[in-house]
Design a protein around this motif. Structure first.
Motif, PDB file in Angstrom:
ATOM      1  N   ALA A   1      46.508  38.303 -41.671  1.00 13.48           N
ATOM      2  CA  ALA A   1      47.700  38.760 -42.390  1.00 13.48           C
ATOM      3  C   ALA A   1      47.807  40.280 -42.354  1.00 13.48           C
ATOM      4  CB  ALA A   1      47.650  38.263 -43.835  1.00 13.48           C
ATOM      5  N   ASP A   2      46.680  40.959 -42.523  1.00 18.06           N
ATOM      6  CA  ASP A   2      46.685  42.422 -42.505  1.00 18.06           C
ATOM      7  C   ASP A   2      47.030  42.969 -41.129  1.00 18.06           C
ATOM      8  OD1 ASP A   2      46.188  42.953 -45.151  1.00 18.06           O
ATOM      9  OD2 ASP A   2      44.015  43.104 -44.941  1.00 18.06           O
ATOM     10  N   LEU A   3      46.465  42.361 -40.097  1.00 13.39           N
ATOM     11  CA  LEU A   3      46.752  42.823 -38.736  1.00 13.39           C
ATOM     12  C   LEU A   3      48.229  42.655 -38.406  1.00 13.39           C
ATOM     13  CD1 LEU A   3      43.634  41.460 -36.808  1.00 13.39           C
ATOM     14  CD2 LEU A   3      44.117  43.843 -37.393  1.00 13.39           C
TER      15      LEU A   3
ATOM     16  N   PRO B   1      42.915  48.344 -52.304  1.00 10.96           N
ATOM     17  CA  PRO B   1      44.022  47.767 -53.067  1.00 10.96           C
ATOM     18  C   PRO B   1      43.947  48.155 -54.542  1.00 10.96           C
ATOM     19  CG  PRO B   1      43.089  46.148 -51.565  1.00 10.96           C
ATOM     20  CD  PRO B   1      42.169  47.330 -51.538  1.00 10.96           C
ATOM     21  N   PHE B   2      45.081  48.165 -55.226  1.00 10.51           N
ATOM     22  CA  PHE B   2      45.128  48.659 -56.597  1.00 10.51           C
ATOM     23  C   PHE B   2      44.293  47.810 -57.559  1.00 10.51           C
ATOM     24  CE2 PHE B   2      48.756  45.708 -56.476  1.00 10.51           C
ATOM     25  CZ  PHE B   2      48.573  44.969 -57.648  1.00 10.51           C
TER      26      PHE B   2
ATOM     27  N   PHE C   1      49.487  40.320 -52.452  1.00 15.29           N
ATOM     28  CA  PHE C   1      50.418  41.379 -52.825  1.00 15.29           C
ATOM     29  C   PHE C   1      49.740  42.754 -52.804  1.00 15.29           C
ATOM     30  CE2 PHE C   1      52.190  44.059 -56.272  1.00 15.29           C
ATOM     31  CZ  PHE C   1      53.451  44.293 -55.731  1.00 15.29           C
ATOM     32  N   SER C   2      48.565  42.857 -53.406  1.00 16.91           N
ATOM     33  CA  SER C   2      47.886  44.156 -53.449  1.00 16.91           C
ATOM     34  C   SER C   2      47.454  44.599 -52.047  1.00 16.91           C
ATOM     35  CB  SER C   2      46.677  44.103 -54.383  1.00 16.91           C
ATOM     36  OG  SER C   2      45.702  43.183 -53.915  1.00 16.91           O
TER      37      SER C   2
ATOM     38  N   ARG D   1      48.533  48.266 -47.353  1.00 18.93           N
ATOM     39  CA  ARG D   1      49.021  48.477 -45.972  1.00 18.93           C
ATOM     40  C   ARG D   1      50.267  49.349 -45.951  1.00 18.93           C
ATOM     41  NH1 ARG D   1      48.726  42.687 -45.682  1.00 18.93           N
ATOM     42  NH2 ARG D   1      50.997  42.635 -45.562  1.00 18.93           N
ATOM     43  N   ASN D   2      51.168  49.081 -46.879  1.00 15.86           N
ATOM     44  CA  ASN D   2      52.438  49.802 -46.884  1.00 15.86           C
ATOM     45  C   ASN D   2      52.270  51.265 -47.284  1.00 15.86           C
ATOM     46  OD1 ASN D   2      53.708  47.503 -46.062  1.00 15.86           O
ATOM     47  ND2 ASN D   2      54.689  47.048 -48.023  1.00 15.86           N
ATOM     48  N   THR D   3      51.196  51.571 -47.999  1.00 17.05           N
ATOM     49  CA  THR D   3      50.920  52.973 -48.319  1.00 17.05           C
ATOM     50  C   THR D   3      50.759  53.773 -47.029  1.00 17.05           C
ATOM     51  OG1 THR D   3      49.821  52.347 -50.387  1.00 17.05           O
ATOM     52  CG2 THR D   3      49.346  54.547 -49.519  1.00 17.05           C
ATOM     53  N   HIS D   4      50.006  53.218 -46.084  1.00 24.47           N
ATOM     54  CA  HIS D   4      49.869  53.853 -44.775  1.00 24.47           C
ATOM     55  C   HIS D   4      51.227  53.940 -44.074  1.00 24.47           C
ATOM     56  CE1 HIS D   4      45.420  53.598 -44.596  1.00 24.47           C
ATOM     57  NE2 HIS D   4      45.563  52.420 -45.185  1.00 24.47           N
TER      58      HIS D   4
END
Length: 620
Positions: free
Chosen positions: A124-126, A357-358, A368-369, A374-377
């Motif tokens: 999922a992360d990739l 993650p938070f 979600f976290s 990922r979206n921070t990057h």
């Protein structure tokens, strides 16, 4: 190069079309600035008319390394000879071209035992933008035998793997190499980090771990897999023990030197040995110190490799958003902290960044976290184009001076460690642990007095927040350096208060009209909520004693103006005690009030007050 023809539309230096920024404004001097600063400080009461020192001295802040942060930096403060782009001492980047083409490596961490769950999270992360994998394996993660399942359908030739297997690093490395062979990936194309870190293990566990096996593995890997790194010099144990930036840097560089020695003893030349080491450092929400830390670290390591007889070279850096700064309470604020930390590490030139993650301080991150991490990057790299410039902070008078000062402080720590016999000797003797503990004690006092505020915990807490629940993460082995989180003391009080059958309460004895007491009442309510205590505010009232009796608590706090204190504090405090109050506090600086048992003000020891109040209220 194509020449540009001169036309009337191209302004020359003498032409009226030339843009002269601030040309219509008079040139400002430092003396003029000082006069303005002094005026503001006099109005605030920080200085009076008799003050004859430099006004900016009242605005200087100091780091835990004793570095002075000035309120203004100008050309006269600039350190000469630092920060030349692309050249040693590699302050700007580990390579001349920086990372402007690819940005940093987006590296996500996985610490689950279940191989299938780990595999699902990795895939999922990739798909969402992660570019490399930091995988805990062995006794405290996916079993070594299940590495293949955890990396099923993962293109490990495109998404490099960094292993974290503790003492099982050799077995994990062999399993990973077998996986490369099984998938017919040529050894010359393999990129990975095997994560051998016996010094880090010694720091975590308190037990010595031999370095020679890691060096022997590195000597073999350097020949067979030229793009693979074997060793990690991890600064997180020193950071999480409460250490300062210079202490973390000094200890991490000392670990790198220890590895450099054993690697060269194993037959590698200095340059090849240095290429076998990756450095892991914490990135905090102090963006400028984080930028300076990563810039200074490269300069330090370049000097080490240079005096060791190799080519001065920049270090390979893996930044991790600080686990110590993460909170369990109001964890959503961690998104802001990790964004700042990622920004600082990215601007500082880190090669790889892990945004935790938070909810990482609570347990296993959920989908979600992980997506937010990922979206921070993505926001910083794709939308803000943060990697589009080599060393964005380079040339800043402030950042260049901070980099220089931090490098010198870290070098002093490093040389002190070396003079004492090296990092292994310092860990074995407890000397390094003692210095880290001293810094943690200083940090703890600043946290307790809220000079280092923690948003959502020690400042602006939310008593009605919904508890975030996550699956537990198996912790790393202990026995060595302690692992702290900055919010831990306040969160322990919140846990204590929440476990009580009813919400502990204090009564705010508000004096005078709303305008006279609101500021101090709000300050006190915020302070008590940091300990899980509700503040009952009756507002403007004609009978404060009757309101106190109705509140059902035995602790009261006077809130009003200095005028109302002079007129009413003593009589109201006495009446409150006669009405059953066992403790009467006052929101303001300490004064001469015989029936007042304590004072709440900016800079007071909030932890001490909260602990005493909970005890007074019978909260065990």
């Amino acid at each position: 190069m194509t020449e540009v023809a001169e036309t009337e539309s191209v302004p020359t230096p003498d032409s009226p079309e030339e843009l002269k920024l601030a040309a219509e404004f008079p040139e400002a001097s430092r003396e003029q600035w000082r006069e303005l600063v002094a005026g503001v400080l006099r109005k605030s009461g920080a200085i009076d008319e008799s003050f004859d020192g430099l006004p900016e001295s009242k605005l200087v802040t100091r780091t835990y390394d004793g570095l002075e942060i000035q309120p203004l930096y100008t050309a006269e403060d600039t350190v000469e000879g630092t920060g030349f782009p692309g050249l040693p001492p590699f302050v700007r980047s580990a390579r001349p071209e920086g990372a402007v083409t690819t940005g940093w490596d987006i590296r996500a961490r996985y610490a689950r035992r279940d191989a299938k769950a780990t595999n699902a999270a990795i895939l999922a992360d990739l798909e969402g933008g992660v570019s490399s994998i930091w995988l805990r394996a062995g006794a405290h993660g996916v079993s070594v035998a299940d590495l293949g399942d955890a990396l099923n359908e993962v293109y490990i030739d495109l998404a490099p793997v960094t292993l974290d297997a503790g003492d099982e690093y050799e077995a994990a490395a062999n399993e990973l190499f077998a996986l490369f062979a099984e998938r017919e990936i040529p050894a010359s194309a393999v990129t990975a980090t095997l994560g051998a870190d016996p010094i880090g293990s010694a720091a975590r566990t308190g037990s010595a771990h031999p370095l020679a096996p890691a060096a022997e593995l590195a000597a073999q890997v350097a020949v067979s897999h030229p793009k693979v790194r074997t060793i990690v010099a991890d600064g997180l144990p020193f950071h999480e023990a409460g250490g300062s930036d210079a202490q973390e840097l000094g200890a991490t560089i000392a670990a790198g030197v220890a590895y450099l020695r054993v690697l060269t003893e194993a037959g590698l030349d200095v340059d090849t040995a240095a290429g076998q080491i990756e450095f892991r450092l914490a990135a905090t929400a102090d963006q400028f110190l984080t930028i300076a830390k990563f810039r200074a670290a490269r300069r330090l390591w370049a000097r080490v490799t240079e005096v060791s007889g190799g080519k001065a070279s920049g270090m390979r850096q893996h930044a991790v958003t600080s686990p110590a700064m993460l909170t369990q309470r109001d964890p959503w604020v961690n998104m802001l902290r990790t964004t700042l930390a990622c920004f600082g590490a990215g601007v500082g030139g880190a090669d790889a960044i892990t945004v935790l993650p938070f909810d990482a301080a609570i347990g296993q991150p959920d989908a979600f976290s992980a997506r937010i991490a990922r979206n921070t990057h993505a926001v910083l790299l794709e939308e803000s184009k943060l990697a589009g410039v080599i060393d964005p902070a380079g040339g800043s008078w402030y950042v260049e001076n901070l980099t220089e000062d931090l490098a010198k402080a870290a070098w002093r720590e490093f040389t002190a460690i070396e003079a004492a016999g090296g990092i292994e000797a310092e860990l074995a003797s407890g000397a390094l642990a003692a210095r880290l503990a001293e810094t943690w004690e200083k940090r703890s006092k600043r946290l307790a007095t809220r000079r280092d505020p923690i948003t959502g915990v020690s400042e602006f807490p939310n008593l009605t927040e919904k508890t975030v629940v996550r699956d537990a993460v198996e912790d790393l082995p202990g026995g060595g350096l302690p692992r702290h989180r900055y919010a831990e003391a306040f969160e322990a009080l919140r846990d204590r208060a929440d476990a009580h059958p009813s919400r502990p309460r204090v009564f705010l004895a508000t004096l005078g009209p709303v305008a006279a007491h609101t500021a101090r009442a709000s300050f006190v309510a915020n302070l008590f909520q940091a300990g899980g205590i509700e503040a009952v505010n009756p507002g403007a009232t004609e009978d404060v004693i009757a309101e106190f009796r109705a509140s059902g608590t035995k602790v009261a706090c006077l809130c009003g103006s200095n005028t109302s204190y002079a007129e009413e504090a003593d009589s109201v405090a006495k009446a409150l005690k006669e009405a059953g109050a066992t403790s009467v506090l006052l929101a303001g600086k300490p004064g001469d009030h015989p029936d007042v048992t304590g004072y709440l003000y900016t800079g007071c020891d909030a932890l001490e007050i909260l602990t005493g109040t909970l005890t007074e209220l019978g909260v065990q």
